[in-house]
Design a protein around this motif. Sequence first.
Motif, mmCIF file in Angstrom:
data_model
loop_
_atom_site.group_PDB
_atom_site.id
_atom_site.type_symbol
_atom_site.label_atom_id
_atom_site.label_comp_id
_atom_site.label_asym_id
_atom_site.label_seq_id
_atom_site.Cartn_x
_atom_site.Cartn_y
_atom_site.Cartn_z
ATOM 1 N N ASP A 111 0.812 -1.213 0.000
ATOM 2 C CA ASP A 111 0.000 0.000 0.000
ATOM 3 C C ASP A 111 0.853 1.275 0.000
ATOM 4 O O ASP A 111 0.343 2.370 0.246
ATOM 5 C CB ASP A 111 -0.966 0.008 1.178
ATOM 6 C CG ASP A 111 -0.268 -0.032 2.536
ATOM 7 O OD1 ASP A 111 0.919 -0.404 2.599
ATOM 8 O OD2 ASP A 111 -0.925 0.291 3.543
ATOM 9 N N TYR A 159 2.774 4.506 -1.235
ATOM 10 C CA TYR A 159 2.774 5.462 -2.338
ATOM 11 C C TYR A 159 3.693 6.613 -1.980
ATOM 12 O O TYR A 159 4.006 6.852 -0.822
ATOM 13 C CB TYR A 159 1.372 5.921 -2.747
ATOM 14 C CG TYR A 159 0.694 6.940 -1.860
ATOM 15 C CD1 TYR A 159 1.016 8.291 -1.929
ATOM 16 C CD2 TYR A 159 -0.313 6.558 -0.983
ATOM 17 C CE1 TYR A 159 0.381 9.219 -1.146
ATOM 18 C CE2 TYR A 159 -0.954 7.485 -0.189
ATOM 19 C CZ TYR A 159 -0.606 8.824 -0.274
ATOM 20 O OH TYR A 159 -1.233 9.742 0.510
ATOM 21 N N ARG A 199 1.381 11.783 -7.353
ATOM 22 C CA ARG A 199 1.322 10.605 -6.490
ATOM 23 C C ARG A 199 1.621 9.369 -7.333
ATOM 24 O O ARG A 199 1.152 9.245 -8.463
ATOM 25 C CB ARG A 199 -0.070 10.503 -5.875
ATOM 26 C CG ARG A 199 -0.222 9.331 -4.961
ATOM 27 C CD ARG A 199 -1.613 9.295 -4.382
ATOM 28 N NE ARG A 199 -1.782 7.997 -3.736
ATOM 29 C CZ ARG A 199 -2.859 7.610 -3.141
ATOM 30 N NH1 ARG A 199 -3.905 8.385 -3.105
ATOM 31 N NH2 ARG A 199 -2.923 6.420 -2.584
ATOM 32 N N THR A 231 2.035 4.949 -7.061
ATOM 33 C CA THR A 231 1.839 3.732 -6.277
ATOM 34 C C THR A 231 3.072 2.831 -6.390
ATOM 35 O O THR A 231 3.944 3.059 -7.240
ATOM 36 C CB THR A 231 0.621 2.933 -6.783
ATOM 37 O OG1 THR A 231 0.909 2.471 -8.119
ATOM 38 C CG2 THR A 231 -0.651 3.770 -6.769
ATOM 39 N N LYS A 232 3.107 1.802 -5.584
ATOM 40 C CA LYS A 232 4.208 0.835 -5.650
ATOM 41 C C LYS A 232 4.289 0.217 -7.044
ATOM 42 O O LYS A 232 5.369 0.130 -7.620
ATOM 43 C CB LYS A 232 4.008 -0.257 -4.595
ATOM 44 C CG LYS A 232 5.032 -1.377 -4.677
ATOM 45 C CD LYS A 232 4.757 -2.462 -3.641
ATOM 46 C CE LYS A 232 5.743 -3.615 -3.763
ATOM 47 N NZ LYS A 232 5.565 -4.607 -2.692
ATOM 48 N N ASP A 269 3.255 1.362 -9.932
ATOM 49 C CA ASP A 269 3.744 2.347 -10.902
ATOM 50 C C ASP A 269 5.244 2.586 -10.742
ATOM 51 O O ASP A 269 5.970 2.705 -11.728
ATOM 52 C CB ASP A 269 3.005 3.680 -10.764
ATOM 53 C CG ASP A 269 1.532 3.571 -11.128
ATOM 54 O OD1 ASP A 269 1.157 2.658 -11.886
ATOM 55 O OD2 ASP A 269 0.754 4.414 -10.641
ATOM 56 N N ARG A 319 5.098 5.286 3.014
ATOM 57 C CA ARG A 319 4.892 6.584 2.371
ATOM 58 C C ARG A 319 6.248 7.232 2.110
ATOM 59 O O ARG A 319 7.192 7.045 2.858
ATOM 60 C CB ARG A 319 4.064 7.532 3.248
ATOM 61 C CG ARG A 319 2.638 7.098 3.521
ATOM 62 C CD ARG A 319 1.797 7.174 2.241
ATOM 63 N NE ARG A 319 0.402 6.872 2.474
ATOM 64 C CZ ARG A 319 -0.127 5.661 2.418
ATOM 65 N NH1 ARG A 319 0.639 4.613 2.180
ATOM 66 N NH2 ARG A 319 -1.422 5.476 2.604
#
Length: 150
Positions: free
Chosen positions: A60, A62, A70, A72-73, A75, A142
């Motif tokens: 989860d 990012y 932003r 994500t993992k 991406d 994060r």
Amino acid sequence: MKAFAVAVLLISASAAVTFAQTPAAKGPSASATVKQLEKDWTEASKANDMDKLGAILADDWYGIGPDGARITKKDYLDMYKSGKTKTETIEIGSMEVKVLGNVAVVQGTDTEKSTFDGKDSSGKYAWMDVFAKRDGKWVAVRSQTAHVGK
């Protein structure tokens, strides 16, 4: 005899408190562990090691990049797999870690030689990563990065 029993009891209680306050050796501190993960992340980025990067980032995770976007993992990993992001060198500067129970916040800097989408993205960066201890393992949850100069 009562005085002797009370003295023994007080000595025993004092010893128990002393031993209870002595921390057991448990390996590296949370701070040292998280700093090592930052170094591992750097090495995995240079080596394009998707398995290592995937293990450091929580599912989860990012991040927010220098452009404010932003990511994500999935991406993030896809950008390395595709070659859109390439890191040639990274020199990590100082890192400060604040551990708050099962959460660790790391602030640091690096200077890197890199490209993003075919364009030079080299320079100095300041960043913050937040790690959480999950199932006995620290993972990044994060991140935020700022480009602070060439």
